[in-house]
Design an enzyme around this catalytic site. Structure first.
Site, PDB file in Angstrom:
ATOM      1  N   GLU A  73       0.803  -1.328   0.001  1.00 46.90           N
ATOM      2  CA  GLU A  73      -0.048   0.140   0.098  1.00 46.90           C
ATOM      3  C   GLU A  73       0.783   1.325  -0.044  1.00 46.90           C
ATOM      4  O   GLU A  73       0.284   2.387   0.350  1.00 46.90           O
ATOM      5  CB  GLU A  73      -1.003   0.157   1.149  1.00 46.90           C
ATOM      6  CG  GLU A  73      -2.099  -1.167   1.252  1.00 46.90           C
ATOM      7  CD  GLU A  73      -2.634  -1.419   2.461  1.00 46.90           C
ATOM      8  OE1 GLU A  73      -2.402  -1.129   3.217  1.00 46.90           O
ATOM      9  OE2 GLU A  73      -4.126  -1.557   2.129  1.00 46.90           O
ATOM     10  N   HIS A  92      -1.550   4.329   8.049  1.00 47.43           N
ATOM     11  CA  HIS A  92      -2.419   3.856   7.732  1.00 47.43           C
ATOM     12  C   HIS A  92      -2.922   2.699   8.666  1.00 47.43           C
ATOM     13  O   HIS A  92      -1.853   1.869   8.945  1.00 47.43           O
ATOM     14  CB  HIS A  92      -2.415   3.024   6.297  1.00 47.43           C
ATOM     15  CG  HIS A  92      -3.546   2.135   5.841  1.00 47.43           C
ATOM     16  ND1 HIS A  92      -4.737   2.458   5.802  1.00 47.43           N
ATOM     17  CD2 HIS A  92      -3.364   1.002   5.451  1.00 47.43           C
ATOM     18  CE1 HIS A  92      -5.376   1.397   5.474  1.00 47.43           C
ATOM     19  NE2 HIS A  92      -4.659   0.543   5.093  1.00 47.43           N
ATOM     20  N   HIS A  94      -5.686  -0.596  10.362  1.00 44.42           N
ATOM     21  CA  HIS A  94      -6.820  -1.464  10.162  1.00 44.42           C
ATOM     22  C   HIS A  94      -7.811  -1.257  11.762  1.00 44.42           C
ATOM     23  O   HIS A  94      -8.060  -2.809  12.092  1.00 44.42           O
ATOM     24  CB  HIS A  94      -6.645  -2.891   9.646  1.00 44.42           C
ATOM     25  CG  HIS A  94      -6.063  -2.855   8.289  1.00 44.42           C
ATOM     26  ND1 HIS A  94      -5.784  -4.040   7.569  1.00 44.42           N
ATOM     27  CD2 HIS A  94      -5.745  -1.838   7.414  1.00 44.42           C
ATOM     28  CE1 HIS A  94      -5.220  -3.823   6.375  1.00 44.42           C
ATOM     29  NE2 HIS A  94      -5.448  -2.569   6.351  1.00 44.42           N
ATOM     30  N   TYR A 119     -11.527  18.287  20.182  1.00 43.51           N
ATOM     31  CA  TYR A 119      -9.970  17.875  19.785  1.00 43.51           C
ATOM     32  C   TYR A 119     -10.300  16.965  18.256  1.00 43.51           C
ATOM     33  O   TYR A 119      -9.330  17.106  17.632  1.00 43.51           O
ATOM     34  CB  TYR A 119      -9.548  16.564  20.716  1.00 43.51           C
ATOM     35  CG  TYR A 119      -8.967  17.454  21.918  1.00 43.51           C
ATOM     36  CD1 TYR A 119      -7.835  18.141  21.795  1.00 43.51           C
ATOM     37  CD2 TYR A 119      -9.530  17.667  22.999  1.00 43.51           C
ATOM     38  CE1 TYR A 119      -7.097  19.080  22.973  1.00 43.51           C
ATOM     39  CE2 TYR A 119      -9.031  18.479  24.105  1.00 43.51           C
ATOM     40  CZ  TYR A 119      -7.957  18.955  23.902  1.00 43.51           C
ATOM     41  OH  TYR A 119      -7.462  19.823  25.054  1.00 43.51           O
ATOM     42  N   HIS A 159     -11.914  -1.194   4.736  1.00 47.20           N
ATOM     43  CA  HIS A 159     -10.541  -1.291   4.747  1.00 47.20           C
ATOM     44  C   HIS A 159      -9.931  -0.769   5.963  1.00 47.20           C
ATOM     45  O   HIS A 159      -9.392  -1.376   6.825  1.00 47.20           O
ATOM     46  CB  HIS A 159      -9.934  -0.612   3.557  1.00 47.20           C
ATOM     47  CG  HIS A 159      -8.662  -1.020   3.302  1.00 47.20           C
ATOM     48  ND1 HIS A 159      -8.104  -0.923   2.210  1.00 47.20           N
ATOM     49  CD2 HIS A 159      -7.464  -1.202   4.006  1.00 47.20           C
ATOM     50  CE1 HIS A 159      -6.725  -0.977   2.147  1.00 47.20           C
ATOM     51  NE2 HIS A 159      -6.595  -1.472   3.512  1.00 47.20           N
TER      52      HIS A 159
END
Length: 210
Positions: A73, A92, A94, A119, A159
């Site tokens: 990725e 990134h 999951h 925030y 994803h």
């Protein structure tokens, strides 16, 4: 920071995220921009066991310069860097609640996570949900690249979350805030929750930039 220090920082943050439940198995990837490319965690590498010396160094066109084979990725990170010149780190994950939220129907793709807390507004802002493509599909990189100049936070459908920051510190803080707010969204799904108004959001942004 030197390249060695950046490698150590990636490893430390990876372990921290993994140990606190933000990553499982070999999911997720972290990168930092360099003048001649980027450092990114290798493919099939647990965030909890990143060897700084084996982190992949990749050119701006995606070619491996040194280290292990990069995450499949990596193109997502390059798409973010290509559109966000002031950002030097991308994370990134999951993570469970963000992934759960990414699977829901009937959400606004241009503002998929509502501004529930101050925030969240200051650290994350609006979140775009990108359409589903299989992991590693170059079309996902194109989809992210088209909107990345407007969104530092992206939720990849079915994803997980993708977040860019000016530093790795800010990228990690942002994606953690994104995950915790996704959790709040799901907890409050059947309740009458109040989001912050556009005026309140604008005030927070002005305060945080002053």
């Amino acid at each position: 920071m030197s390249e060695r220090e950046l490698r150590e920082q990636i490893s430390e943050y990876g372990k921290s995220l993994f140990n606190r439940g933000y990553g499982v198995g070999t999911s997720g990837n972290i990168s930092v921009r360099l003048p001649d490319g980027m450092l990114i965690t290798p493919t099939n590498c647990s965030l909890g066991k990143i060897d700084p010396e084996r982190i992949s160094k990749v050119s701006l066109n995606g070619s491996l310069l040194e280290g292990d084979k990069p995450s499949k990725e990596a193109f997502l990170h390059l798409a973010m860097y290509g559109a966000r010149e002031r950002d030097d780190a991308v994370v990134h994950l999951h993570s469970t609640y963000s992934v759960a939220l990414s699977c829901l129907q009937d959400v606004d793709p241009e503002n998929v996570i509502p501004p529930l807390t101050a925030y969240f507004v200051m650290k994350v802002g609006r979140v775009f949900r990108a359409p589903y493509y299989p992991p590693g599909d170059a079309q996902l990189g194109n989809a992210v690249g088209k909107i990345a100049s407007q969104y530092r936070a992206v939720l990849l459908a079915n994803h997980g979350p993708l977040f860019s920051g000016s530093t790795l510190d800010s990228a990690v803080a942002g994606i953690e805030e994104m995950e915790e707010t996704a959790k709040l969204v799901l907890l409050l799904k059947n309740e009458k929750a109040s989001s912050l108004t556009p005026e309140q959001c604008q005030d927070l942004l002005e305060r945080s930039s002053s």
